[in-house]
Write a protein that holds these residues in place. Sequence first.
Motif, short mmCIF file in Angstrom:
data_model
loop_
_atom_site.label_atom_id
_atom_site.label_comp_id
_atom_site.label_asym_id
_atom_site.label_seq_id
_atom_site.Cartn_x
_atom_site.Cartn_y
_atom_site.Cartn_z
N HIS A 62 5.28 5.88 -7.36
CA HIS A 62 6.33 4.87 -7.15
C HIS A 62 7.35 4.93 -8.28
O HIS A 62 8.57 4.84 -8.04
CB HIS A 62 5.71 3.48 -7.03
CG HIS A 62 6.69 2.40 -6.79
ND1 HIS A 62 7.37 2.25 -5.61
CD2 HIS A 62 7.12 1.41 -7.60
CE1 HIS A 62 8.18 1.21 -5.70
NE2 HIS A 62 8.04 0.68 -6.90
N ASN A 67 8.35 6.32 -1.85
CA ASN A 67 7.93 5.19 -1.03
C ASN A 67 6.44 5.39 -0.78
O ASN A 67 6.06 6.26 0.00
CB ASN A 67 8.74 5.18 0.27
CG ASN A 67 8.37 4.03 1.17
OD1 ASN A 67 7.46 3.26 0.89
ND2 ASN A 67 9.07 3.93 2.28
N ASN A 87 3.61 -2.67 -9.37
CA ASN A 87 3.23 -2.23 -8.03
C ASN A 87 3.83 -3.08 -6.91
O ASN A 87 3.45 -2.95 -5.75
CB ASN A 87 1.70 -2.21 -7.89
CG ASN A 87 1.08 -1.12 -8.74
OD1 ASN A 87 1.75 -0.23 -9.22
ND2 ASN A 87 -0.22 -1.21 -8.94
N ILE A 90 4.97 -1.32 -3.72
CA ILE A 90 4.00 -0.44 -3.07
C ILE A 90 3.27 -1.21 -1.98
O ILE A 90 2.86 -2.34 -2.17
CB ILE A 90 3.00 0.12 -4.10
CG1 ILE A 90 3.75 0.90 -5.20
CG2 ILE A 90 1.95 0.99 -3.42
CD1 ILE A 90 2.88 1.28 -6.38
#
Length: 137
Positions: A62, A67, A87, A90
């Motif tokens: 990431h 993606n 994160n 994500i």
Amino acid sequence: MGKRNSTVLFNSLARIYGLFYEIQKKRFTQVIGIVKKELDIKKFNTILDVGCGTGALCSVMHDMGLNVTGIDPAEKMLNIARGKPENKGIRFTQANILERLPFEDKSFDASIASYVAHGMGKEERKLIYAEMIRVKL
């Protein structure tokens, strides 16, 4: 070890496993640097990380601008991954690679797995690889 027992084990180890997140992230960054001559991960846009655990590899990819979707059968592992501020972009989904994943065929540019197949038998590995191939372009 059966699917259920494995999930129970990894749920129980999640907090301990989470303590190694930063070390894992550093090591994954080093490994990607080493293999980039052979495999430039940046050429992909969407990537599936199978058995993502606490999300260290997802986070590294990431950070590279990919993606990323991470899957793991252990919800407690995913909760640690989701709890990391870096994160937030994500997608983490509870799923078991030994069953049909909740994604359409050819949903990702690439699918990867790190430290997943080593504890499985030949037939389980066949299932893993077939499902990873199904969801990648």
